[in-house]
Scaffold this motif. Sequence first.
Motif, PDB file in Angstrom:
ATOM      1  N   LYS A 189     -64.960  20.596   3.816  1.00 43.11           N
ATOM      2  CA  LYS A 189     -65.065  19.337   2.706  1.00 43.11           C
ATOM      3  C   LYS A 189     -64.608  18.177   3.240  1.00 43.11           C
ATOM      4  O   LYS A 189     -64.517  16.972   3.825  1.00 43.11           O
ATOM      5  N   GLN A 190     -63.467  18.628   3.256  1.00 42.22           N
ATOM      6  CA  GLN A 190     -61.944  17.919   3.779  1.00 42.22           C
ATOM      7  C   GLN A 190     -62.321  16.896   5.287  1.00 42.22           C
ATOM      8  O   GLN A 190     -62.608  15.610   5.611  1.00 42.22           O
ATOM      9  N   LEU A 191     -63.065  18.138   6.079  1.00 40.16           N
ATOM     10  CA  LEU A 191     -63.626  17.571   7.279  1.00 40.16           C
ATOM     11  C   LEU A 191     -64.167  16.457   7.755  1.00 40.16           C
ATOM     12  O   LEU A 191     -64.174  15.685   8.364  1.00 40.16           O
ATOM     13  N   ALA A 192     -66.087  17.322   6.842  1.00 40.92           N
ATOM     14  CA  ALA A 192     -66.276  16.126   7.240  1.00 40.92           C
ATOM     15  C   ALA A 192     -66.546  15.563   6.004  1.00 40.92           C
ATOM     16  O   ALA A 192     -66.944  14.360   6.886  1.00 40.92           O
ATOM     17  N   ALA A 193     -65.385  14.944   5.113  1.00 39.22           N
ATOM     18  CA  ALA A 193     -65.447  13.499   4.914  1.00 39.22           C
ATOM     19  C   ALA A 193     -64.967  12.962   5.573  1.00 39.22           C
ATOM     20  O   ALA A 193     -65.060  11.623   5.935  1.00 39.22           O
ATOM     21  N   ALA A 202     -56.519  11.595   9.455  1.00 33.95           N
ATOM     22  CA  ALA A 202     -55.942  11.405   8.318  1.00 33.95           C
ATOM     23  C   ALA A 202     -55.545  13.264   8.368  1.00 33.95           C
ATOM     24  O   ALA A 202     -56.455  13.444   8.038  1.00 33.95           O
ATOM     25  N   PRO A 203     -54.627  13.319   8.126  1.00 30.33           N
ATOM     26  CA  PRO A 203     -53.743  14.749   7.987  1.00 30.33           C
ATOM     27  C   PRO A 203     -54.538  15.497   6.796  1.00 30.33           C
ATOM     28  O   PRO A 203     -54.606  14.322   5.614  1.00 30.33           O
ATOM     29  N   ILE A 204     -54.402  16.745   6.708  1.00 27.88           N
ATOM     30  CA  ILE A 204     -55.680  17.164   5.892  1.00 27.88           C
ATOM     31  C   ILE A 204     -53.978  18.284   5.457  1.00 27.88           C
ATOM     32  O   ILE A 204     -53.980  19.294   6.301  1.00 27.88           O
TER      33      ILE A 204
END
Length: 248
Positions: A189-193, A202-204
Amino acid sequence: MSWFALGLELRRWRRAGQTPVLWWRDDDARTPSPELDRLLDLAARHGAPLTLAVIPDGDIPALAARLGGRTDVCVAQHGIDHQNRRTGPAAGEFPPEWRRIRVATLLRAGWSRLAAAPQASRIFVPPWNDIHPELAQALVDCGYAGWSAWGEAPVAGRAPRVDAHLDLMRWRGGARFRGEGRFLADFRKQLAARRRSGDWSAPIGLLTHHLAHDAPAWSFLDRFLAWSVGRGGLAWGALPELLSAAEH
Ligand SMILES: [Zn+2]
């Protein structure tokens, strides 16, 4: 949700010529412990840069001695004493009515204890991701390089901030491993956003709590680091550098 679905998302990044940046924060260390040893060993074995968010009221000299010459570990300041001074459901160290000068005085006192650790960076991590209305400006007043909270916490102030997004643990009903499926779904989800918004750099942030891990959490963390570190198409960063980059 599976490794396969995550792989598909990573392929989309590769096709776009982009590399996701991961970083790792572990919260709540006060003193050395067998769990901290286990965490530090994992970080060293996999070569993953680690930020320890340390509560400054613990045994900082013993902690600094345990860290020795480790250059892959950064120590950030996790609050002042991790005591809840709020009434109501949302925990926080600083009651809302406290003024900036009072917050700043306690921030400085906490930092003065932590600064003895050679790995200490002047970076603040608020306990419970609580963002007091005066916190962002107090951090600037005190000369912090930046701060780190939770990705869904509201934006506040202009101090550089790099957040955590992937919690290894579930908390409601007792701390336990979040579960592989849920964790991987969060990651995807973070990657897709970021892909959809074009916010590629933007780092995860991976978030762990070494004192709370159960056996499945340790085991998955080991596998996740083994899978992700040194893998083509994924990069790992260290918090101080990520904050410097966020400033520009
Ligand atoms: Zn904490």
